[in-house]
Scaffold this motif. Structure first.
Motif, mmCIF file in Angstrom:
data_model
loop_
_atom_site.group_PDB
_atom_site.id
_atom_site.type_symbol
_atom_site.label_atom_id
_atom_site.label_comp_id
_atom_site.label_asym_id
_atom_site.label_seq_id
_atom_site.Cartn_x
_atom_site.Cartn_y
_atom_site.Cartn_z
ATOM 1 N N ILE A 1 0.849 -1.185 0.000
ATOM 2 C CA ILE A 1 0.000 0.000 0.000
ATOM 3 C C ILE A 1 0.884 1.233 0.000
ATOM 4 O O ILE A 1 1.752 1.387 0.870
ATOM 5 C CB ILE A 1 -0.930 0.024 1.224
ATOM 6 N N LYS A 2 0.677 2.106 -0.967
ATOM 7 C CA LYS A 2 1.412 3.364 -1.052
ATOM 8 C C LYS A 2 0.447 4.528 -0.892
ATOM 9 O O LYS A 2 -0.641 4.535 -1.483
ATOM 10 C CB LYS A 2 2.146 3.470 -2.387
ATOM 11 N N ARG B 1 -6.561 11.846 17.476
ATOM 12 C CA ARG B 1 -7.989 11.896 17.716
ATOM 13 C C ARG B 1 -8.585 10.490 17.837
ATOM 14 O O ARG B 1 -8.143 9.563 17.170
ATOM 15 C CB ARG B 1 -8.690 12.642 16.574
ATOM 16 N N LYS B 2 -9.617 10.358 18.693
ATOM 17 C CA LYS B 2 -10.273 9.062 18.867
ATOM 18 C C LYS B 2 -10.890 8.587 17.555
ATOM 19 O O LYS B 2 -10.884 7.395 17.245
ATOM 20 C CB LYS B 2 -11.347 9.144 19.944
ATOM 21 N N HIS B 3 -11.422 9.524 16.762
ATOM 22 C CA HIS B 3 -12.016 9.154 15.475
ATOM 23 C C HIS B 3 -11.001 8.409 14.618
ATOM 24 O O HIS B 3 -11.336 7.442 13.931
ATOM 25 C CB HIS B 3 -12.507 10.408 14.754
ATOM 26 N N ASP B 4 -9.758 8.876 14.668
ATOM 27 C CA ASP B 4 -8.719 8.246 13.858
ATOM 28 C C ASP B 4 -8.376 6.858 14.384
ATOM 29 O O ASP B 4 -8.095 5.940 13.611
ATOM 30 C CB ASP B 4 -7.457 9.116 13.844
ATOM 31 N N ILE B 5 -8.392 6.691 15.696
ATOM 32 C CA ILE B 5 -8.126 5.383 16.293
ATOM 33 C C ILE B 5 -9.210 4.394 15.872
ATOM 34 O O ILE B 5 -8.942 3.249 15.522
ATOM 35 C CB ILE B 5 -8.061 5.494 17.830
ATOM 36 N N ASP B 6 -10.464 4.850 15.907
ATOM 37 C CA ASP B 6 -11.579 3.980 15.531
ATOM 38 C C ASP B 6 -11.474 3.502 14.086
ATOM 39 O O ASP B 6 -11.966 2.431 13.741
ATOM 40 C CB ASP B 6 -12.909 4.704 15.730
ATOM 41 N N HIS B 7 -10.850 4.295 13.232
ATOM 42 C CA HIS B 7 -10.689 3.928 11.834
ATOM 43 C C HIS B 7 -9.286 3.374 11.544
ATOM 44 O O HIS B 7 -8.811 3.413 10.418
ATOM 45 C CB HIS B 7 -10.992 5.124 10.921
ATOM 46 N N HIS B 8 -8.625 2.905 12.612
ATOM 47 C CA HIS B 8 -7.321 2.232 12.479
ATOM 48 C C HIS B 8 -6.286 3.106 11.772
ATOM 49 O O HIS B 8 -5.438 2.610 11.055
ATOM 50 C CB HIS B 8 -7.476 0.895 11.725
ATOM 51 N N TYR B 9 -6.373 4.427 11.993
ATOM 52 C CA TYR B 9 -5.366 5.379 11.490
ATOM 53 C C TYR B 9 -5.255 5.381 9.961
ATOM 54 O O TYR B 9 -4.214 5.724 9.412
ATOM 55 C CB TYR B 9 -3.997 5.068 12.100
ATOM 56 N N TYR B 10 -6.311 5.040 9.290
ATOM 57 C CA TYR B 10 -6.293 4.975 7.825
ATOM 58 C C TYR B 10 -5.937 6.321 7.203
ATOM 59 O O TYR B 10 -5.320 6.379 6.136
ATOM 60 C CB TYR B 10 -7.664 4.500 7.343
ATOM 61 N N HIS B 11 -6.323 7.424 7.877
ATOM 62 C CA HIS B 11 -6.042 8.764 7.339
ATOM 63 C C HIS B 11 -4.551 9.043 7.206
ATOM 64 O O HIS B 11 -4.136 9.926 6.452
ATOM 65 C CB HIS B 11 -6.675 9.832 8.232
ATOM 66 N N LEU B 12 -3.714 8.284 7.924
ATOM 67 C CA LEU B 12 -2.268 8.512 7.854
ATOM 68 C C LEU B 12 -1.690 8.158 6.483
ATOM 69 O O LEU B 12 -0.561 8.538 6.169
ATOM 70 C CB LEU B 12 -1.550 7.699 8.936
ATOM 71 N N LEU B 13 -2.463 7.447 5.667
ATOM 72 C CA LEU B 13 -2.012 7.116 4.312
ATOM 73 C C LEU B 13 -2.266 8.266 3.336
ATOM 74 O O LEU B 13 -1.779 8.222 2.203
ATOM 75 C CB LEU B 13 -2.714 5.853 3.818
ATOM 76 N N GLY B 14 -3.001 9.276 3.765
ATOM 77 C CA GLY B 14 -3.275 10.413 2.890
ATOM 78 C C GLY B 14 -4.547 10.220 2.081
ATOM 79 O O GLY B 14 -5.220 9.190 2.152
ATOM 80 N N LYS B 15 -4.858 11.226 1.284
ATOM 81 C CA LYS B 15 -6.097 11.216 0.498
ATOM 82 C C LYS B 15 -5.962 10.439 -0.806
ATOM 83 O O LYS B 15 -6.958 10.077 -1.418
ATOM 84 C CB LYS B 15 -6.533 12.648 0.209
ATOM 85 N N LYS B 16 -4.732 10.239 -1.250
ATOM 86 C CA LYS B 16 -4.516 9.504 -2.494
ATOM 87 C C LYS B 16 -3.521 8.377 -2.270
ATOM 88 O O LYS B 16 -2.597 8.499 -1.471
ATOM 89 C CB LYS B 16 -4.003 10.432 -3.603
ATOM 90 N N GLY B 17 -3.722 7.309 -2.995
ATOM 91 C CA GLY B 17 -2.797 6.181 -2.893
ATOM 92 C C GLY B 17 -3.339 4.994 -3.645
ATOM 93 O O GLY B 17 -4.401 5.047 -4.271
ATOM 94 N N TYR B 18 -2.608 3.901 -3.571
ATOM 95 C CA TYR B 18 -3.064 2.689 -4.243
ATOM 96 C C TYR B 18 -2.648 1.460 -3.449
ATOM 97 O O TYR B 18 -1.768 1.509 -2.589
ATOM 98 C CB TYR B 18 -2.533 2.603 -5.676
ATOM 99 N N ILE B 19 -3.314 0.360 -3.764
ATOM 100 C CA ILE B 19 -3.003 -0.922 -3.147
ATOM 101 C C ILE B 19 -2.682 -1.898 -4.262
ATOM 102 O O ILE B 19 -3.359 -1.926 -5.294
ATOM 103 C CB ILE B 19 -4.179 -1.402 -2.274
ATOM 104 N N ALA B 20 -1.607 -2.650 -4.090
ATOM 105 C CA ALA B 20 -1.155 -3.589 -5.124
ATOM 106 C C ALA B 20 -1.061 -4.996 -4.555
ATOM 107 O O ALA B 20 -0.539 -5.198 -3.451
ATOM 108 C CB ALA B 20 0.199 -3.159 -5.682
#
Length: 317
Positions: free
Chosen positions: A83-84, A119-138
Motif C-alpha cells: 500500500i502506497k 484523535r479518537k475518530h482516527d483510532i476507531d478507523h485504524h489510522y487509515y487517514h495517515l495514508l493520505g487522500k490519495k494512494g493505491y493498493i497492489a
C-alpha cells in the motif's frame, strides 16, 4: 483433510490454532472463507521494528490481510500486499511465501505520524487517514519469472484498508467478499484476528451454482456478529469461533497451513546489491563513515563492511 464441526462445537483435537490460516466452507450456502489468528508471528514481526503504535496497527492489518488473500491462491513463489500513500505513512508492505514465511515493513515520517494520530475518530478507523487522500493498493504474485507474475492495482477507497481491499474484489474481480478484522496489542505484543468470506463456485460439487443473494446476505450478517474480543482471544479456538458464527449453515473446516516469521535477506543478496554500486562511491562512503552499512527493511538485520571486506567483495566480482 476436512473436519465437520459437531453440534456441541467440538472437533478433532491436536490442531494448533495460533499462527495458522484456517480454511472453511459453509455447506448450506457454499460460501468459502479463511480465518487467521496471529500471536507470536505478529509479535516476532513487530519486534524487528520500533514503529509508533499507529504504524504498527496499520502494518498488522496488512500482514493479516496478506495472509488471508494469499491463502486463496495456489502458487509457488511469493505473494505480496503493498500500500502506497501520500500521507505521513508512505508505504506498508507484507509478503508471504508458499511455505508460509511472512515478513513486513513500513516507511513513514515519524514526526508527521505523531502529529496526525491523536484523535479518537482516527483510532476507531485504524489510522487509515495517515495514508493520505490519495494512494493505491497492489496485490502481486511472483513465481520467479516475468511470465508467471501477476499484479492487481486499485486506488485506495473507503475508510479503512479493509474497505480498500473489499473495493478491489468488488470492482476488479467482481467477487462478493466480506471481511472482519481486529488488531490490538496484548501483553505488550500485537495480536490480530481476521475472517474473510467469499462467494465462489465450488468445482467439487455435482451442480455448481452461484450462492443466492439471500444466502450471501445471511453469511455477511452472521460474520458481522463476530466481536473484536472473540477474534483476538488467545483461548478461543478458531473452530469454536466458526461454530458460534456459522453453525446453522453447517461449517466445515480444513487442515490449516502454519505460518512463521522469516526474512529472506542474506549476505549473498547484500553483496550483489553492493556490486551494482560503483566502487568509487562505496569507497567514498567508507572513507567518511569508516564502514559501509546496509540494513534490511524487513528484519532490521544490519550488514557491515569495512575496507578489507569491500576489497573482497569487488575482487570477486
Amino acid at each position: 483433510m476436512a473436519i465437520r464441526i459437531k453440534k456441541d462445537g467440538t472437533e478433532q483435537s491436536g490442531l494448533v490454532d495460533d499462527n495458522v490460516v484456517q480454511p472453511f466452507r459453509l455447506e448450506k450456502s457454499n460460501v468459502r472463507g479463511r480465518i487467521v489468528r496471529l500471536g507470536q508471528v505478529l509479535a516476532d514481526t513487530m519486534a524487528r521494528h520500533d514503529y509508533p503504535p499507529p504504524v504498527s496497527a496499520l502494518l498488522s492489518e496488512v500482514v493479516s490481510l496478506c495472509l488471508l488473500l494469499s491463502a486463496m491462491l495456489k502458487y509457488d513463489g511469493v505473494f505480496s500486499l503493498q500500500i502506497k500513500g501520500e500521507g505521513p505513512v508512505r508505504l506498508l508492505m507484507a509478503d508471504v511465501t508458499a511455505r508460509g514465511e511472512v515478513r513486513a515493513y513500513a516507511s513513514f515520517d515519524e514526526a508527521a505520524v505523531k502529529k496526525a494520530a491523536k484523535r479518537k475518530h482516527d483510532i476507531d478507523h485504524h489510522y487509515y487517514h495517515l495514508l493520505g487522500k490519495k494512494g493505491y493498493i497492489a496485490f502481486t504474485v511472483d513465481q520467479g519469472n516475468a511470465d508467471n507474475r501477476y499484479q492487481g492495482i486499485v486506488e485506495l477507497k473507503g475508510n479503512s484498508i479493509v474497505d480498500a481491499v473489499q473495493h478491489y474484489f468488488t470492482q476488479s474481480e467482481q467477487i462478493r467478499t466480506s471481511f472482519k478484522l481486529a488488531i490490538h496489542p496484548q501483553d505488550k505484543h500485537w495480536r490480530a484476528g481476521a475472517v474473510m468470506i467469499q462467494q465462489l463456485p465450488d468445482e467439487h460439487i455435482d451442480k455448481p451454482a452461484e450462492v443466492s443473494l439471500d444466502d450471501w446476505t445471511r453469511a455477511v450478517m452472521l460474520l458481522d456478529t463476530c466481536t473484536d474480543g472473540e477474534l483476538l482471544s488467545p483461548v478461543l479456538h478458531s473452530a469454536d469461533l466458526l461454530y458460534r458464527l456459522f453453525n446453522e449453515d453447517g461449517v466445515r473446516i480444513y487442515s490449516p497451513p502454519h505460518v512463521r516469521f522469516k526474512c529472506r535477506c542474506s549476505q549473498e543478496k547484500v553483496i550483489n546489491i553492493l556490486r551494482t554500486i560503483p566502487r568509487a562511491e562505496v569507497d567514498d562512503i567508507c572513507a567518511k563513515e569508516g564502514r559501509v552499512s546496509i540494513k534490511c527493511e524487513f528484519c532490521s538485520e544490519e550488514y557491515i563492511y569495512h575496507q578489507k571486506e569491500l576489497d573482497d567483495v569487488y575482487k570477486e566480482n
